[in-house]
Design a protein around this motif. Structure first.
Motif, PDB file in Angstrom:
ATOM      1  N   LYS A  63       0.733  -1.170   0.148  1.00 42.45           N
ATOM      2  CA  LYS A  63       0.103   0.022  -0.018  1.00 42.45           C
ATOM      3  C   LYS A  63       1.009   1.129  -0.140  1.00 42.45           C
ATOM      4  O   LYS A  63       0.448   2.089  -0.157  1.00 42.45           O
ATOM      5  N   THR A  64       2.076   1.122   0.259  1.00 36.80           N
ATOM      6  CA  THR A  64       2.888   2.395   0.437  1.00 36.80           C
ATOM      7  C   THR A  64       3.327   2.908  -1.230  1.00 36.80           C
ATOM      8  O   THR A  64       3.443   3.990  -1.424  1.00 36.80           O
ATOM      9  N   THR A  65       3.113   1.852  -2.131  1.00 33.24           N
ATOM     10  CA  THR A  65       3.500   2.322  -3.402  1.00 33.24           C
ATOM     11  C   THR A  65       2.327   2.236  -4.428  1.00 33.24           C
ATOM     12  O   THR A  65       2.102   3.014  -5.432  1.00 33.24           O
ATOM     13  N   GLY A  67      -1.245   1.857  -3.048  1.00 34.37           N
ATOM     14  CA  GLY A  67      -2.392   1.596  -2.112  1.00 34.37           C
ATOM     15  C   GLY A  67      -3.497   2.082  -2.699  1.00 34.37           C
ATOM     16  O   GLY A  67      -3.646   2.896  -3.714  1.00 34.37           O
ATOM     17  N   GLY A  89      -1.663  13.196   3.972  1.00 31.00           N
ATOM     18  CA  GLY A  89      -0.538  12.177   3.920  1.00 31.00           C
ATOM     19  C   GLY A  89      -0.933  10.614   4.185  1.00 31.00           C
ATOM     20  O   GLY A  89      -2.048  10.400   4.558  1.00 31.00           O
ATOM     21  N   PRO A  90       0.004   9.958   3.936  1.00 33.44           N
ATOM     22  CA  PRO A  90      -0.070   8.489   4.373  1.00 33.44           C
ATOM     23  C   PRO A  90      -0.352   8.000   5.702  1.00 33.44           C
ATOM     24  O   PRO A  90      -1.183   7.047   5.778  1.00 33.44           O
ATOM     25  N   SER A  91       0.155   8.882   6.645  1.00 27.18           N
ATOM     26  CA  SER A  91      -0.377   8.369   7.906  1.00 27.18           C
ATOM     27  C   SER A  91      -1.652   8.286   8.387  1.00 27.18           C
ATOM     28  O   SER A  91      -2.037   7.807   9.221  1.00 27.18           O
ATOM     29  N   ASP A  93      -3.910   7.715   5.583  1.00 30.97           N
ATOM     30  CA  ASP A  93      -4.568   7.136   4.512  1.00 30.97           C
ATOM     31  C   ASP A  93      -5.023   8.027   3.589  1.00 30.97           C
ATOM     32  O   ASP A  93      -6.129   7.587   2.690  1.00 30.97           O
ATOM     33  N   TYR A  94      -4.391   9.093   3.619  1.00 34.58           N
ATOM     34  CA  TYR A  94      -4.882  10.124   2.377  1.00 34.58           C
ATOM     35  C   TYR A  94      -6.403  10.473   2.580  1.00 34.58           C
ATOM     36  O   TYR A  94      -7.063  10.822   1.772  1.00 34.58           O
ATOM     37  N   LEU A 108      -7.060   2.333   3.445  1.00 39.65           N
ATOM     38  CA  LEU A 108      -6.176   2.251   2.432  1.00 39.65           C
ATOM     39  C   LEU A 108      -5.747   0.748   2.531  1.00 39.65           C
ATOM     40  O   LEU A 108      -5.262   0.250   3.403  1.00 39.65           O
ATOM     41  N   PHE A 136      -5.383   7.727  -3.263  1.00 38.18           N
ATOM     42  CA  PHE A 136      -3.665   7.805  -3.219  1.00 38.18           C
ATOM     43  C   PHE A 136      -3.324   8.773  -4.245  1.00 38.18           C
ATOM     44  O   PHE A 136      -4.006   8.791  -5.261  1.00 38.18           O
TER      45      PHE A 136
END
Ligand code: ZN
Length: 150
Positions: A63-65, A67, A89-91, A93-94, A108, A136
């Motif tokens: 999910k980091t690339t 997600g 941001g990602p922390s 889950d957008y 996410l 994402f």
């Protein structure tokens, strides 16, 4: 003419029973490793009280690339929610938490994972096209569709 077999089935069920079956009040959408959803539109029967959307990531990437999430907003709020989500941001889950513009959203997920969300159909106006998308960064341009209560 975009009458899917699902709609025909749902309509037949409504005629037969006078109410929607639980099966009609849920659907599944897939996201993959090449940044695509497998559905461009989702129809929700107006007779449903709640609707459950299951998002299945059928790819293998993390999910980091790659997600995926599923976010539902009005067409008018779509652009703002995408912008705010990327800023969150990602922390997060957008997803900008407690954002009233977001009608429903999943978390996410990465490859092989799935998640679902249930929302009240009464929150939506019958016949109005709503926007759904993956938030994402960069995905919403392609991973998007329209949800309509019919
Ligand atoms: Zn995505």
């Amino acid at each position: 003419m975009k009458k899917s077999r699902f709609i025909a089935f749902a309509a037949a069920s409504l005629l037969a029973s006078g109410a929607a079956f639980a099966d009609d009040c849920a659907t599944e959408i897939e996201g993959n490793d090449v940044m695509q959803f497998n559905k461009k539109s989702i129809d929700v029967p107006a007779a449903c009280k709640e609707f459950t959307l299951t998002l299945k990531h059928v790819g293998k990437m993390p999910k980091t690339t790659m997600g995926h999430n599923w976010v539902l907003t009005t067409k008018a709020d779509e652009k703002t929610v995408i912008k705010e989500g990327i800023a969150a941001g990602p922390s997060k889950d957008y997803i900008e938490s407690d954002d009233a513009k977001i009608i429903a959203h999943t978390k996410l997920v990465g490859g092989g994972e799935s998640t679902s969300v249930t929302f009240l159909v009464s929150k939506l106006t019958v016949g109005e096209p709503y926007a759904y998308f993956c938030n994402f960064p960069g995905h919403a341009a392609i991973m998007r569709g329209t949800l309509t209560v019919k």
